[in-house]
Design a protein around this motif. Structure first.
Motif, PDB file in Angstrom:
ATOM      1  N   VAL A  95      45.893  26.488  70.430  1.00 19.99           N
ATOM      2  CA  VAL A  95      45.058  25.325  70.249  1.00 19.99           C
ATOM      3  C   VAL A  95      45.170  25.196  68.812  1.00 19.99           C
ATOM      4  O   VAL A  95      45.315  24.130  68.085  1.00 19.99           O
ATOM      5  N   PHE A  96      45.168  26.378  67.792  1.00 22.83           N
ATOM      6  CA  PHE A  96      45.273  26.234  66.378  1.00 22.83           C
ATOM      7  C   PHE A  96      46.448  25.483  65.899  1.00 22.83           C
ATOM      8  O   PHE A  96      46.412  24.867  65.142  1.00 22.83           O
ATOM      9  N   VAL A  97      47.621  25.838  66.607  1.00 26.20           N
ATOM     10  CA  VAL A  97      48.726  25.488  66.069  1.00 26.20           C
ATOM     11  C   VAL A  97      48.947  24.084  66.436  1.00 26.20           C
ATOM     12  O   VAL A  97      49.538  23.119  65.651  1.00 26.20           O
ATOM     13  N   ALA A  98      48.624  23.646  67.661  1.00 26.13           N
ATOM     14  CA  ALA A  98      48.341  22.263  68.005  1.00 26.13           C
ATOM     15  C   ALA A  98      47.693  21.325  67.008  1.00 26.13           C
ATOM     16  O   ALA A  98      47.840  20.230  66.861  1.00 26.13           O
ATOM     17  N   LEU A  99      46.729  21.818  66.648  1.00 24.47           N
ATOM     18  CA  LEU A  99      45.621  21.273  65.672  1.00 24.47           C
ATOM     19  C   LEU A  99      46.241  20.956  64.215  1.00 24.47           C
ATOM     20  O   LEU A  99      45.791  19.858  63.704  1.00 24.47           O
ATOM     21  N   ILE A 100      46.804  21.884  63.738  1.00 23.41           N
ATOM     22  CA  ILE A 100      47.058  21.815  62.276  1.00 23.41           C
ATOM     23  C   ILE A 100      47.774  20.700  61.784  1.00 23.41           C
ATOM     24  O   ILE A 100      47.853  20.375  60.735  1.00 23.41           O
ATOM     25  N   PHE A 101      49.087  20.453  62.767  1.00 22.04           N
ATOM     26  CA  PHE A 101      49.856  19.670  62.253  1.00 22.04           C
ATOM     27  C   PHE A 101      49.050  18.066  62.156  1.00 22.04           C
ATOM     28  O   PHE A 101      49.639  17.400  60.960  1.00 22.04           O
ATOM     29  N   PRO A 102      48.671  17.380  62.876  1.00 19.86           N
ATOM     30  CA  PRO A 102      47.821  16.084  62.689  1.00 19.86           C
ATOM     31  C   PRO A 102      46.975  16.291  61.545  1.00 19.86           C
ATOM     32  O   PRO A 102      46.836  15.479  60.657  1.00 19.86           O
ATOM     33  N   MET A 103      46.161  17.343  61.800  1.00 21.63           N
ATOM     34  CA  MET A 103      45.221  17.425  60.635  1.00 21.63           C
ATOM     35  C   MET A 103      45.934  17.624  59.091  1.00 21.63           C
ATOM     36  O   MET A 103      45.212  17.120  58.143  1.00 21.63           O
ATOM     37  N   VAL A 133      48.721  24.473  54.670  1.00 23.87           N
ATOM     38  CA  VAL A 133      50.144  24.998  54.612  1.00 23.87           C
ATOM     39  C   VAL A 133      50.844  23.805  55.115  1.00 23.87           C
ATOM     40  O   VAL A 133      52.072  23.409  54.615  1.00 23.87           O
ATOM     41  N   VAL A 134      50.490  22.770  56.108  1.00 26.98           N
ATOM     42  CA  VAL A 134      51.201  21.615  56.471  1.00 26.98           C
ATOM     43  C   VAL A 134      51.082  20.549  55.701  1.00 26.98           C
ATOM     44  O   VAL A 134      52.095  19.906  55.444  1.00 26.98           O
ATOM     45  N   ALA A 135      50.101  20.465  54.987  1.00 23.87           N
ATOM     46  CA  ALA A 135      50.080  19.486  53.910  1.00 23.87           C
ATOM     47  C   ALA A 135      50.996  19.706  52.638  1.00 23.87           C
ATOM     48  O   ALA A 135      51.707  18.713  52.064  1.00 23.87           O
ATOM     49  N   PHE A 136      50.944  21.072  52.351  1.00 23.44           N
ATOM     50  CA  PHE A 136      52.135  21.684  51.255  1.00 23.44           C
ATOM     51  C   PHE A 136      53.602  21.240  51.766  1.00 23.44           C
ATOM     52  O   PHE A 136      54.231  20.514  50.897  1.00 23.44           O
ATOM     53  N   GLY A 137      53.922  21.306  53.061  1.00 24.11           N
ATOM     54  CA  GLY A 137      55.234  20.701  53.405  1.00 24.11           C
ATOM     55  C   GLY A 137      55.377  19.305  53.245  1.00 24.11           C
ATOM     56  O   GLY A 137      56.625  19.002  52.870  1.00 24.11           O
ATOM     57  N   HIS A 138      54.450  18.415  53.514  1.00 22.12           N
ATOM     58  CA  HIS A 138      54.494  17.180  53.297  1.00 22.12           C
ATOM     59  C   HIS A 138      54.589  16.808  51.914  1.00 22.12           C
ATOM     60  O   HIS A 138      55.328  15.840  51.339  1.00 22.12           O
ATOM     61  N   MET A 139      53.594  17.509  51.087  1.00 18.16           N
ATOM     62  CA  MET A 139      53.924  17.143  49.639  1.00 18.16           C
ATOM     63  C   MET A 139      54.930  17.379  48.826  1.00 18.16           C
ATOM     64  O   MET A 139      55.216  16.645  47.875  1.00 18.16           O
ATOM     65  N   LYS A 186      70.283  17.231  53.147  1.00 16.25           N
ATOM     66  CA  LYS A 186      69.030  16.768  52.851  1.00 16.25           C
ATOM     67  C   LYS A 186      67.852  17.768  53.239  1.00 16.25           C
ATOM     68  O   LYS A 186      67.829  18.136  54.582  1.00 16.25           O
ATOM     69  N   VAL A 187      66.998  18.117  52.482  1.00 18.01           N
ATOM     70  CA  VAL A 187      65.954  19.153  52.868  1.00 18.01           C
ATOM     71  C   VAL A 187      64.515  18.104  53.324  1.00 18.01           C
ATOM     72  O   VAL A 187      64.361  17.293  52.577  1.00 18.01           O
ATOM     73  N   LEU A 188      64.273  18.105  54.427  1.00 20.58           N
ATOM     74  CA  LEU A 188      63.276  17.230  54.844  1.00 20.58           C
ATOM     75  C   LEU A 188      61.873  17.503  54.482  1.00 20.58           C
ATOM     76  O   LEU A 188      61.507  18.802  54.339  1.00 20.58           O
ATOM     77  N   PRO A 189      60.825  16.984  54.466  1.00 21.02           N
ATOM     78  CA  PRO A 189      59.475  17.321  54.127  1.00 21.02           C
ATOM     79  C   PRO A 189      58.862  18.107  55.305  1.00 21.02           C
ATOM     80  O   PRO A 189      59.102  17.722  56.526  1.00 21.02           O
ATOM     81  N   GLY A 190      58.523  19.166  54.794  1.00 19.14           N
ATOM     82  CA  GLY A 190      57.821  20.344  55.738  1.00 19.14           C
ATOM     83  C   GLY A 190      58.807  21.328  55.919  1.00 19.14           C
ATOM     84  O   GLY A 190      58.247  22.490  56.511  1.00 19.14           O
ATOM     85  N   SER A 191      59.932  21.321  55.686  1.00 14.45           N
ATOM     86  CA  SER A 191      60.972  22.390  55.819  1.00 14.45           C
ATOM     87  C   SER A 191      60.485  23.579  54.823  1.00 14.45           C
ATOM     88  O   SER A 191      60.590  24.738  55.266  1.00 14.45           O
ATOM     89  N   GLU A 192      60.010  23.257  53.902  1.00 10.35           N
ATOM     90  CA  GLU A 192      59.462  24.239  52.761  1.00 10.35           C
ATOM     91  C   GLU A 192      58.222  25.122  53.216  1.00 10.35           C
ATOM     92  O   GLU A 192      58.025  26.201  52.905  1.00 10.35           O
ATOM     93  N   ALA A 193      57.691  24.548  54.301  1.00 13.72           N
ATOM     94  CA  ALA A 193      56.527  25.186  54.616  1.00 13.72           C
ATOM     95  C   ALA A 193      56.699  26.067  56.057  1.00 13.72           C
ATOM     96  O   ALA A 193      55.747  27.015  56.241  1.00 13.72           O
ATOM     97  N   ARG A 194      57.843  25.991  56.467  1.00 16.15           N
ATOM     98  CA  ARG A 194      58.152  26.790  57.575  1.00 16.15           C
ATOM     99  C   ARG A 194      58.154  28.357  57.387  1.00 16.15           C
ATOM    100  O   ARG A 194      57.612  28.962  58.245  1.00 16.15           O
ATOM    101  N   PRO A 195      58.719  28.880  56.432  1.00 16.34           N
ATOM    102  CA  PRO A 195      58.724  30.244  56.028  1.00 16.34           C
ATOM    103  C   PRO A 195      57.365  30.637  55.899  1.00 16.34           C
ATOM    104  O   PRO A 195      56.915  31.828  56.446  1.00 16.34           O
ATOM    105  N   THR A 222      62.632  33.661  55.245  1.00 22.30           N
ATOM    106  CA  THR A 222      61.231  34.091  55.969  1.00 22.30           C
ATOM    107  C   THR A 222      61.422  35.634  56.022  1.00 22.30           C
ATOM    108  O   THR A 222      60.177  36.176  55.912  1.00 22.30           O
ATOM    109  N   ILE A 223      62.583  36.333  56.702  1.00 22.07           N
ATOM    110  CA  ILE A 223      62.457  37.667  56.686  1.00 22.07           C
ATOM    111  C   ILE A 223      62.211  38.169  55.168  1.00 22.07           C
ATOM    112  O   ILE A 223      61.572  39.324  55.122  1.00 22.07           O
ATOM    113  N   ALA A 224      62.928  37.943  54.271  1.00 24.38           N
ATOM    114  CA  ALA A 224      62.827  38.543  53.000  1.00 24.38           C
ATOM    115  C   ALA A 224      61.420  38.318  52.334  1.00 24.38           C
ATOM    116  O   ALA A 224      60.816  39.234  51.857  1.00 24.38           O
ATOM    117  N   LEU A 225      60.787  37.027  52.699  1.00 25.06           N
ATOM    118  CA  LEU A 225      59.485  36.888  52.200  1.00 25.06           C
ATOM    119  C   LEU A 225      58.533  37.974  52.753  1.00 25.06           C
ATOM    120  O   LEU A 225      57.766  38.629  52.235  1.00 25.06           O
TER     121      LEU A 225
END
Length: 572
Positions: free
Chosen positions: A10-18, A264-270, A285-294, A540-543
């Motif tokens: 439920v947490f993961v489902a809510l954070i993307f629209p929020m 975190v999701v907002a960071f990916g969009h920003m 092309k690096v799409l918005p949101g990809s930097e937030a995935r790791p 991601t693994i390195a981080l």
């Protein structure tokens, strides 16, 4: 396990629209609620005489510190004279100076460490005008600084926005509406919301007991949504008047998790889209949101591991009781509410420390050594989502460190978000990472070295050390929960934890904005085939490994002397 993963799903489902909604607020983009909120915001701007002029990073910090300082001073004065003011039906007296200092610092820093008992130490006026008010503003401050930091990293402008406008927008458009919604849900389940004096009732044993009244639901909603913690009542969210059942327990957990995950999701969009050279010279092309995935992946991994360790440790029970012939089919239920059970208690413990909220629904002093260590490590890391915006700030410091280390390994100039990471940024990053363990370990060392600190320790041996370590970890991480075995309402503990809370809150913010201000002034560099990509599984693994290694190097000796030694002694 089903309960645990249901909450996480439920947490993961809510954070993307929020997170997308939060992104629109952070960048001043259009939202569906603008016709209503624009009028509210403009009215506040006119009332307060706010000029929405853009600020650089130094101006942003000064505005934040000045505003927080004025609010802290006003809160301190109210606590000192609360006995003379109105909305005091229970006749509560003034708070003494040392405790008032600790309390106001605790709430202005989003820590909410309580060395007082809420139902007997505060008037309703203090609960609303000091405690709840600071819960809104401290949460909005953390969010505002995080979004200003991300604006600096994104590099779209040479300014970081306006602190006052950020503070007001996050309060009016996020915290107030969500608090009203969650508060109504809690009231529907039986959480108290009134201004009545305490009720004295006769129990079935024929004795008399005072039942606390007051605006409990209002405080409960913002304390969780703002990752504030604390409690209207001394028993916190273990009290039925604050947290009546499993449904409200899950609502409170999701309230804690929602906005830090959305940051975190907002960071990916920003972070802006950019193009570069990929494999074989093809454009990538690096799409918005990809930097937030790791960042999101590492946070989720650490959260799940912490929850599993805590649950497994509590289910294992206490071997001393088993040797005494007592069967523990439900595991270690000491200090836990039977209406929540083992899973809801262990998950709440993990969530409240990972998201640095500090709310508790069981007694942490009764956790098994490894169960308590899982909660302790969450605060030592202070980046497993963390508090409102602060967890994201801390994680990005580790991202910059990882980029620098990996860049050195392959012999290239480190780059992050198309900006070169050079000596100045790395010195600030190292300082930002070191401050947190320094505050925890120095505070603990001082407390166990002087009589004033030793006088507060009520348990001998390893458990007593863990109590002290937990107190300072909670203070430095702006968490606010405690093992509650300390006699901590003394001058030493009030002043020392107050100073740790101040440094843990504001030094990290200042350093983060200084880093963003430095990167913001640099010209972006073109991405090439040799540029280290920061949106891959390898990164991601390195981080994750950098986070684990730094945590082990700084905290492992203290953990060995505390919870690990206690566990080995208990199970030997």
């Amino acid at each position: 396990m089903l309960q645990m993963f249901l909450v996480l799903a439920v947490f993961v489902a809510l954070i993307f629209p929020m997170g997308k909604y939060v992104y629109h607020i952070a960048v001043g983009a259009h939202t569906f609620a603008d016709p209503v909120f624009d009028r509210v915001d403009n009215g506040v701007y006119r009332l307060c005489g706010i000029d929405k002029q853009e600020m650089n990073w130094r101006q942003y910090i000064l505005a934040m510190l000045a505003t927080n300082g004025m609010m802290a001073l006003a809160g301190y004065l109210i606590l000192r004279i609360q006995g003379l003011l109105f909305l005091n039906p229970n006749g509560v007296g003034a708070m003494e100076p040392g405790l008032a200092f600790n309390t106001v610092i605790s709430f202005i820093t989003n820590t909410n460490l309580q060395h007082y008992s809420g139902e007997s130490g505060l008037t309703y006026l203090s609960q609303m005008t000091v405690i709840m008010f600071l819960m809104f503003t401290s949460a909005a401050t953390g969010f505002s600084v995080a979004m200003a930091f991300v604006r600096g990293l994104a590099g779209r402008t040479k300014t970081m926005g306006n602190y006052y406008a950020d503070l007001i927008r996050i309060i009016t458009r996020v915290l107030l509406p969500l608090s009203l919604l969650v508060g109504l849900v809690l009231v529907s389940q039986g959480v108290v919301q009134n201004l009545s004096p305490n009720v004295t009732v006769q129990t079935i044993e024929g004795k008399y007991q005072d039942i606390a009244m007051g605006p409990i639901a209002a405080l409960e909603s913002i304390k969780h949504l703002g990752t504030n913690g604390g409690g209207f009542l001394a028993a916190n969210s273990a009290a039925p008047l604050e947290n009546p059942n499993v449904f409200t327990n899950m609502v409170e957990m999701l309230s804690m998790m929602l906005l830090p995950g959305s940051c975190v999701v907002a960071f990916g969009h920003m972070v802006r889209s950019r193009k570069g050279e990929g494999e074989k010279g093809k454009e990538r092309k690096v799409l918005p949101g990809s930097e937030a995935r790791p960042i999101l992946a590492v946070m989720l991994i650490l959260l799940v591991v912490g929850a599993v360790v805590c649950l497994a440790a509590e289910q294992a029970g206490n071997p001393l009781l088993e040797r005494a012939g007592l069967i523990q089919s439900l595991g270690n239920m000491e200090g836990k509410e039977t209406r929540f059970g083992m899973v809801q208690s262990a998950l709440f413990t993990t969530v409240t420390t990972a998201f640095t909220t500090g709310s508790v629904n069981n007694m942490y002093d009764t956790l098994t050594p490894l169960g308590g260590m899982a909660a302790l490590i969450n605060m030592m890391l202070n980046l497993v989502f963390g508090g409102k915006g602060v967890g994201l700030l801390n994680m990005i410091l580790y991202v910059i460190l990882t980029v620098f280390i990996c860049g050195l390994m392959v012999g290239r100039t480190p780059e992050y978000l198309a900006k070169k990471i050079e000596g100045k940024e790395m010195k600030l990053t190292a300082l930002g990472i070191i401050i947190h363990p320094l505050l925890i370990l120095a505070g603990t060392g001082l407390a166990v070295a002087i009589p004033a600190g030793l006088a507060g320790i009520t348990n001998p041996g390893q458990h007593g050390l863990t109590q002290v370590l937990y107190e300072y970890a909670s203070s430095a991480a702006n968490n606010g929960s405690g093992f509650e075995g300390l006699a901590d309402n003394t001058v030493f503990w009030n002043i020392s934890t107050g100073l740790v809370m101040l440094c843990g809150r504001y030094l990290s913010m200042i350093i983060a904005l200084a880093i963003a201000g430095s990167l913001m002034q640099k010209q972006p560099v073109s991405e090439s085939i040799g540029t280290l990509r920061t949106d891959t599984r390898t990164f991601t693994i390195a981080l994750l490994m950098v986070v684990i290694i730094i945590a082990a190097l700084t905290f492992f000796p203290a953990l060995v002397l505390g919870p690990i030694a206690e566990h080995m002694t208990l199970w030997s």
